[in-house]
Motif scaffolding. Structure first.
Motif, PDB file in Angstrom:
ATOM      1  N   LEU A 143     -14.405  12.138  49.783  1.00 28.41           N
ATOM      2  CA  LEU A 143     -14.100  13.263  48.884  1.00 28.41           C
ATOM      3  C   LEU A 143     -13.947  14.552  49.685  1.00 28.41           C
ATOM      4  N   THR A 144     -14.825  14.724  50.680  1.00 32.45           N
ATOM      5  CA  THR A 144     -14.776  15.972  51.455  1.00 32.45           C
ATOM      6  C   THR A 144     -13.492  16.056  52.285  1.00 32.45           C
ATOM      7  N   LYS A 145     -12.917  14.901  52.604  1.00 26.09           N
ATOM      8  CA  LYS A 145     -11.680  14.916  53.388  1.00 26.09           C
ATOM      9  C   LYS A 145     -10.525  15.488  52.560  1.00 26.09           C
ATOM     10  N   THR A 146     -10.475  15.106  51.274  1.00 30.81           N
ATOM     11  CA  THR A 146      -9.370  15.596  50.442  1.00 30.81           C
ATOM     12  C   THR A 146      -9.665  16.986  49.872  1.00 30.81           C
ATOM     13  N   TYR A 147     -10.933  17.253  49.577  1.00 37.45           N
ATOM     14  CA  TYR A 147     -11.277  18.487  48.864  1.00 37.45           C
ATOM     15  C   TYR A 147     -11.745  19.585  49.807  1.00 37.45           C
ATOM     16  N   GLY A 148     -12.300  19.185  50.946  1.00 36.85           N
ATOM     17  CA  GLY A 148     -12.993  20.140  51.813  1.00 36.85           C
ATOM     18  C   GLY A 148     -14.483  20.043  51.529  1.00 36.85           C
ATOM     19  N   GLU A 149     -15.268  20.747  52.282  1.00 37.91           N
ATOM     20  CA  GLU A 149     -16.722  20.627  52.134  1.00 37.91           C
ATOM     21  C   GLU A 149     -17.197  21.162  50.798  1.00 37.91           C
ATOM     22  N   PHE A 150     -18.244  20.557  50.277  1.00 37.96           N
ATOM     23  CA  PHE A 150     -18.890  21.106  49.072  1.00 37.96           C
ATOM     24  C   PHE A 150     -20.404  20.923  49.223  1.00 37.96           C
ATOM     25  N   PRO A 151     -21.185  21.747  48.529  1.00 38.87           N
ATOM     26  CA  PRO A 151     -22.639  21.694  48.737  1.00 38.87           C
ATOM     27  C   PRO A 151     -23.287  20.453  48.128  1.00 38.87           C
ATOM     28  N   LEU A 152     -24.470  20.127  48.638  1.00 40.24           N
ATOM     29  CA  LEU A 152     -25.227  18.975  48.126  1.00 40.24           C
ATOM     30  C   LEU A 152     -25.503  19.105  46.633  1.00 40.24           C
ATOM     31  N   SER A 153     -25.695  20.352  46.163  1.00 36.39           N
ATOM     32  CA  SER A 153     -25.977  20.543  44.732  1.00 36.39           C
ATOM     33  C   SER A 153     -24.808  20.011  43.887  1.00 36.39           C
ATOM     34  N   ASP A 154     -23.563  20.210  44.353  1.00 38.46           N
ATOM     35  CA  ASP A 154     -22.409  19.657  43.633  1.00 38.46           C
ATOM     36  C   ASP A 154     -22.381  18.131  43.747  1.00 38.46           C
ATOM     37  N   ALA A 155     -22.779  17.636  44.921  1.00 45.95           N
ATOM     38  CA  ALA A 155     -22.792  16.179  45.121  1.00 45.95           C
ATOM     39  C   ALA A 155     -23.749  15.522  44.117  1.00 45.95           C
ATOM     40  N   TYR A 156     -24.915  16.141  43.900  1.00 42.96           N
ATOM     41  CA  TYR A 156     -25.861  15.579  42.924  1.00 42.96           C
ATOM     42  C   TYR A 156     -25.298  15.675  41.500  1.00 42.96           C
ATOM     43  N   LYS A 157     -24.471  16.678  41.245  1.00 41.37           N
ATOM     44  CA  LYS A 157     -23.839  16.766  39.909  1.00 41.37           C
ATOM     45  C   LYS A 157     -22.824  15.638  39.723  1.00 41.37           C
ATOM     46  N   ILE A 158     -22.079  15.315  40.791  1.00 44.16           N
ATOM     47  CA  ILE A 158     -21.120  14.195  40.708  1.00 44.16           C
ATOM     48  C   ILE A 158     -21.895  12.890  40.499  1.00 44.16           C
ATOM     49  N   GLN A 159     -22.991  12.740  41.259  1.00 46.83           N
ATOM     50  CA  GLN A 159     -23.834  11.545  41.114  1.00 46.83           C
ATOM     51  C   GLN A 159     -24.321  11.415  39.666  1.00 46.83           C
ATOM     52  N   ALA A 160     -24.838  12.524  39.106  1.00 51.58           N
ATOM     53  CA  ALA A 160     -25.401  12.489  37.748  1.00 51.58           C
ATOM     54  C   ALA A 160     -24.321  12.183  36.717  1.00 51.58           C
ATOM     55  N   ALA A 161     -23.115  12.718  36.928  1.00 45.43           N
ATOM     56  CA  ALA A 161     -22.022  12.446  35.977  1.00 45.43           C
ATOM     57  C   ALA A 161     -21.635  10.965  36.016  1.00 45.43           C
ATOM     58  N   GLY A 162     -21.656  10.391  37.207  1.00 47.18           N
ATOM     59  CA  GLY A 162     -21.348   8.956  37.348  1.00 47.18           C
ATOM     60  C   GLY A 162     -22.401   8.096  36.671  1.00 47.18           C
ATOM     61  N   ILE A 163     -23.663   8.484  36.824  1.00 47.11           N
ATOM     62  CA  ILE A 163     -24.752   7.730  36.185  1.00 47.11           C
ATOM     63  C   ILE A 163     -24.619   7.839  34.664  1.00 47.11           C
ATOM     64  N   GLU A 164     -24.251   9.005  34.185  1.00 49.65           N
ATOM     65  CA  GLU A 164     -24.058   9.208  32.742  1.00 49.65           C
ATOM     66  C   GLU A 164     -23.025   8.213  32.194  1.00 49.65           C
ATOM     67  N   MET A 165     -21.936   8.009  32.932  1.00 53.06           N
ATOM     68  CA  MET A 165     -20.910   7.037  32.495  1.00 53.06           C
ATOM     69  C   MET A 165     -21.486   5.632  32.425  1.00 53.06           C
ATOM     70  N   ARG A 166     -22.342   5.316  33.403  1.00 55.10           N
ATOM     71  CA  ARG A 166     -22.930   3.970  33.426  1.00 55.10           C
ATOM     72  C   ARG A 166     -23.958   3.806  32.304  1.00 55.10           C
ATOM     73  N   LEU A 167     -24.660   4.886  31.956  1.00 53.57           N
ATOM     74  CA  LEU A 167     -25.606   4.811  30.830  1.00 53.57           C
ATOM     75  C   LEU A 167     -24.823   4.579  29.538  1.00 53.57           C
ATOM     76  N   ASN A 168     -23.640   5.182  29.449  1.00 55.81           N
ATOM     77  CA  ASN A 168     -22.787   4.957  28.271  1.00 55.81           C
ATOM     78  C   ASN A 168     -22.335   3.507  28.179  1.00 55.81           C
ATOM     79  N   ASP A 169     -22.287   2.829  29.342  1.00 55.56           N
ATOM     80  CA  ASP A 169     -21.942   1.396  29.350  1.00 55.56           C
ATOM     81  C   ASP A 169     -23.145   0.527  28.993  1.00 55.56           C
ATOM     82  N   GLY A 170     -24.314   1.145  28.850  1.00 60.50           N
ATOM     83  CA  GLY A 170     -25.500   0.367  28.450  1.00 60.50           C
ATOM     84  C   GLY A 170     -26.515   0.157  29.558  1.00 60.50           C
ATOM     85  N   GLU A 171     -26.222   0.656  30.772  1.00 56.76           N
ATOM     86  CA  GLU A 171     -27.211   0.514  31.853  1.00 56.76           C
ATOM     87  C   GLU A 171     -28.423   1.408  31.577  1.00 56.76           C
ATOM     88  N   LYS A 172     -29.571   0.993  32.102  1.00 58.16           N
ATOM     89  CA  LYS A 172     -30.809   1.766  31.897  1.00 58.16           C
ATOM     90  C   LYS A 172     -31.381   2.189  33.258  1.00 58.16           C
TER      91      LYS A 172
END
Ligand code: OOG
Ligand code: MG
Length: 261
Positions: free
Chosen positions: A26-55
């Motif tokens: 991601l950093t190659k296409t977008y450029g550098e971004f802070p860890l705080s944004d990385a954790y937001k991307i992680q959390a958004a991905g987990i949210e999608m998986r929770l919507n699929d029924g994962e716990k």
């Protein structure tokens, strides 16, 4: 990073995981971004998986040992989220089908029976543990080649987590000197890598303290009943069909799985 970009990146990684496909950094296409944004991307991905029924059942810590920091060229402890569908039964078969480039590594795990929050010390963290055991983490980065990425890339990708096996454990309170006990990873009878518990932040319970601190920085706590992987004590090994992978933690026991094609 704006919300649209965070959603876009989390979708790219969500699809890569679902389709077992590699994607570019991601950093190659977008450029550098802070860890705080990385954790937001992680959390958004987990949210999608929770919507699929994962716990959510807990967390994994990563990059808590020198061996791992050096193997990955990244030097700061990070965390990822564990869900129920990621658990592989101890002593079972693990198929390489629909995996990208999986690796396994030996870990210590904690299971809590009290909520942990704020910045607990080692004693407080230990007294919130119901059991301490040996685990194998099976990593599978969604990024090309696995290794050419930055810390924010890895965190966005849920810290390369894919599967985990929980093995034998001891109930607490225990007076086992975790930092002095040997933990290794084997293929069959051959020890591939070995370390002592001290490889993990000098004392493995400190990994649990560090997780709670990182969660606290995001306004979160660690619920009772969480499983926490402390981070690999040694390097990871690439998985190939036919391997009989096990991790042994002195005085605690063993976790294992057999790799099939
Ligand atoms: C990052 C995750 C590291 C550990 O135990 O250190 C990790 C990676 O190696 O891709 O899980
Ligand atoms: Mg790990």
């Amino acid at each position: 990073m704006n919300t649209t970009k965070i959603t876009e990146f989390s979708q790219i990684l969500y699809k890569a995981r679902k389709n077992s496909e590699e994607v570019g950094s991601l950093t190659k296409t977008y450029g550098e971004f802070p860890l705080s944004d990385a954790y937001k991307i992680q959390a958004a991905g987990i949210e999608m998986r929770l919507n699929d029924g994962e716990k959510i059942i807990g967390y994994k810590m990563g990059l808590t040992s020198k061996a791992k920091m050096e193997q990955m060229g990244l030097h700061k402890p990070i965390f990822g989220v564990l869900t129920d569908v990621m658990e592989v039964k101890n002593s079972s078969a693990f198929s390489l089908k629909k995996k990208i480039h999986p690796k396994a590594e030996p870990e210590i795990y904690f299971k809590t029976n009290k909520e942990l929050k704020g910045t607990p010390n080692a004693q407080e963290a230990l007294s919130a543990c119901a059991e301490i055991g040996v685990a194998l983490e099976i990593l599978d980065s969604r990024f090309e080649g696995f290794r050419y990425f930055t810390l924010p890339d890895v965190v966005a990708d849920n810290s390369s987590s894919a599967y985990f096996v929980l093995g034998d454990s001891v109930k607490t309170p225990t007076d086992l000197p975790l930092k002095d006990l040997t933990i290794d990873i084997r293929d069959g009878e051959t020890v591939m890598f070995s370390a002592t518990g001290a490889a993990v932040l000098g004392e493995p319970i400190l990994s649990l303290c560090e997780l709670v601190k990182l969660l606290d920085e995001q306004g979160k706590t660690l619920p009772a009943g969480s499983v926490v992987l402390a981070g690999a004590a040694t390097q990871a090994i690439e998985l190939k069909a036919g391997q009989k992978i096990s991790a042994t933690f002195e005085k605690v026991g063993k976790a294992s799985f057999n790799v099939t094609g």
